[in-house]
Design a protein around this motif. Structure first.
Motif, PDB file in Angstrom:
ATOM      1  N   PRO A 173     -22.326   7.601 -24.158  1.00 24.88           N
ATOM      2  CA  PRO A 173     -21.525   7.207 -22.994  1.00 24.88           C
ATOM      3  C   PRO A 173     -20.095   6.857 -23.402  1.00 24.88           C
ATOM      4  O   PRO A 173     -19.873   6.182 -24.414  1.00 24.88           O
ATOM      5  CB  PRO A 173     -22.251   5.984 -22.441  1.00 24.88           C
ATOM      6  CG  PRO A 173     -23.130   5.497 -23.529  1.00 24.88           C
ATOM      7  CD  PRO A 173     -23.375   6.636 -24.452  1.00 24.88           C
ATOM      8  N   ILE A 174     -19.144   7.353 -22.623  1.00 21.08           N
ATOM      9  CA  ILE A 174     -17.735   7.028 -22.830  1.00 21.08           C
ATOM     10  C   ILE A 174     -17.130   6.653 -21.487  1.00 21.08           C
ATOM     11  O   ILE A 174     -17.670   6.960 -20.432  1.00 21.08           O
ATOM     12  CB  ILE A 174     -16.938   8.188 -23.462  1.00 21.08           C
ATOM     13  CG1 ILE A 174     -17.000   9.427 -22.572  1.00 21.08           C
ATOM     14  CG2 ILE A 174     -17.457   8.513 -24.852  1.00 21.08           C
ATOM     15  CD1 ILE A 174     -16.053  10.519 -22.984  1.00 21.08           C
ATOM     16  N   HIS A 175     -16.012   5.964 -21.529  1.00 21.94           N
ATOM     17  CA  HIS A 175     -15.263   5.599 -20.328  1.00 21.94           C
ATOM     18  C   HIS A 175     -16.163   4.868 -19.327  1.00 21.94           C
ATOM     19  O   HIS A 175     -16.263   5.238 -18.163  1.00 21.94           O
ATOM     20  CB  HIS A 175     -14.640   6.848 -19.700  1.00 21.94           C
ATOM     21  CG  HIS A 175     -13.599   6.549 -18.665  1.00 21.94           C
ATOM     22  ND1 HIS A 175     -12.417   5.946 -18.974  1.00 21.94           N
ATOM     23  CD2 HIS A 175     -13.575   6.772 -17.335  1.00 21.94           C
ATOM     24  CE1 HIS A 175     -11.710   5.801 -17.880  1.00 21.94           C
ATOM     25  NE2 HIS A 175     -12.387   6.292 -16.863  1.00 21.94           N
ATOM     26  N   THR A 176     -16.835   3.823 -19.816  1.00 19.76           N
ATOM     27  CA  THR A 176     -17.719   3.036 -18.961  1.00 19.76           C
ATOM     28  C   THR A 176     -17.651   1.572 -19.346  1.00 19.76           C
ATOM     29  O   THR A 176     -17.400   1.239 -20.504  1.00 19.76           O
ATOM     30  CB  THR A 176     -19.180   3.525 -19.052  1.00 19.76           C
ATOM     31  OG1 THR A 176     -19.991   2.714 -18.211  1.00 19.76           O
ATOM     32  CG2 THR A 176     -19.720   3.479 -20.465  1.00 19.76           C
ATOM     33  N   PHE A 177     -17.860   0.707 -18.371  1.00 20.61           N
ATOM     34  CA  PHE A 177     -17.916  -0.728 -18.634  1.00 20.61           C
ATOM     35  C   PHE A 177     -19.337  -1.186 -18.923  1.00 20.61           C
ATOM     36  O   PHE A 177     -19.558  -2.331 -19.273  1.00 20.61           O
ATOM     37  CB  PHE A 177     -17.363  -1.524 -17.438  1.00 20.61           C
ATOM     38  CG  PHE A 177     -15.883  -1.364 -17.250  1.00 20.61           C
ATOM     39  CD1 PHE A 177     -14.992  -1.784 -18.207  1.00 20.61           C
ATOM     40  CD2 PHE A 177     -15.389  -0.785 -16.104  1.00 20.61           C
ATOM     41  CE1 PHE A 177     -13.626  -1.634 -18.047  1.00 20.61           C
ATOM     42  CE2 PHE A 177     -14.025  -0.627 -15.907  1.00 20.61           C
ATOM     43  CZ  PHE A 177     -13.139  -1.055 -16.895  1.00 20.61           C
ATOM     44  N   GLN A 190     -19.552   2.303 -31.075  1.00 24.16           N
ATOM     45  CA  GLN A 190     -18.405   1.409 -30.901  1.00 24.16           C
ATOM     46  C   GLN A 190     -17.138   2.240 -30.922  1.00 24.16           C
ATOM     47  O   GLN A 190     -17.071   3.282 -31.571  1.00 24.16           O
ATOM     48  CB  GLN A 190     -18.369   0.366 -32.010  1.00 24.16           C
ATOM     49  CG  GLN A 190     -19.574  -0.558 -32.042  1.00 24.16           C
ATOM     50  CD  GLN A 190     -19.759  -1.320 -30.734  1.00 24.16           C
ATOM     51  OE1 GLN A 190     -18.814  -1.892 -30.197  1.00 24.16           O
ATOM     52  NE2 GLN A 190     -20.968  -1.302 -30.220  1.00 24.16           N
ATOM     53  N   ASP A 191     -16.114   1.799 -30.211  1.00 24.08           N
ATOM     54  CA  ASP A 191     -14.834   2.506 -30.227  1.00 24.08           C
ATOM     55  C   ASP A 191     -14.345   2.648 -31.658  1.00 24.08           C
ATOM     56  O   ASP A 191     -14.467   1.730 -32.465  1.00 24.08           O
ATOM     57  CB  ASP A 191     -13.782   1.752 -29.416  1.00 24.08           C
ATOM     58  CG  ASP A 191     -13.971   1.916 -27.928  1.00 24.08           C
ATOM     59  OD1 ASP A 191     -14.712   2.829 -27.517  1.00 24.08           O
ATOM     60  OD2 ASP A 191     -13.371   1.140 -27.164  1.00 24.08           O
ATOM     61  N   GLY A 192     -13.838   3.834 -31.957  1.00 19.40           N
ATOM     62  CA  GLY A 192     -13.275   4.078 -33.280  1.00 19.40           C
ATOM     63  C   GLY A 192     -14.273   4.564 -34.305  1.00 19.40           C
ATOM     64  O   GLY A 192     -13.930   4.750 -35.464  1.00 19.40           O
ATOM     65  N   THR A 193     -15.546   4.780 -33.919  1.00 19.14           N
ATOM     66  CA  THR A 193     -16.528   5.243 -34.902  1.00 19.14           C
ATOM     67  C   THR A 193     -16.828   6.710 -34.695  1.00 19.14           C
ATOM     68  O   THR A 193     -16.501   7.306 -33.732  1.00 19.14           O
ATOM     69  CB  THR A 193     -17.854   4.466 -34.792  1.00 19.14           C
ATOM     70  OG1 THR A 193     -18.381   4.608 -33.483  1.00 19.14           O
ATOM     71  CG2 THR A 193     -17.650   3.007 -35.121  1.00 19.14           C
TER      72      THR A 193
END
Length: 60
Positions: free
Chosen positions: A36-40, A57-60
Motif C-alpha cells: 500500500p502507498i499513498h494511504t493514511f 516504511q517510507d524510504g525502504t
C-alpha cells in the motif's frame, strides 16, 4: 478568442480510487506482493486485500 460552439462542462475528480475499486483491481492483477502507498491506514490493507500485503516504511 474564437468561439467554436463547443459545450463546456465542469467535472471534479479526486483521483482516489474507492476500496471496492481497489479490491477489484487487486483481484484482477492477482499480485504476489501488494504494497500500500499513498494511504493514511496501511495497517488496514491485510484485512481488505489478504496475505499478499506487505507494509513497508517510507524510504525502504
Amino acid at each position: 478568442m474564437t468561439t467554436r460552439a463547443i459545450p463546456l462542462a465542469h467535472a471534479h475528480t479526486s483521483g482516489h480510487a474507492s476500496i471496492p475499486d481497489l479490491r477489484r483491481l487487486a483481484a484482477a492483477l492477482a499480485p504476489r506482493r501488494l504494497v500500500p502507498i499513498h494511504t493514511f491506514a496501511p495497517e488496514q490493507y491485510p484485512a481488505l486485500f489478504g496475505p499478499s500485503v506487505t507494509i513497508e516504511q517510507d524510504g525502504t
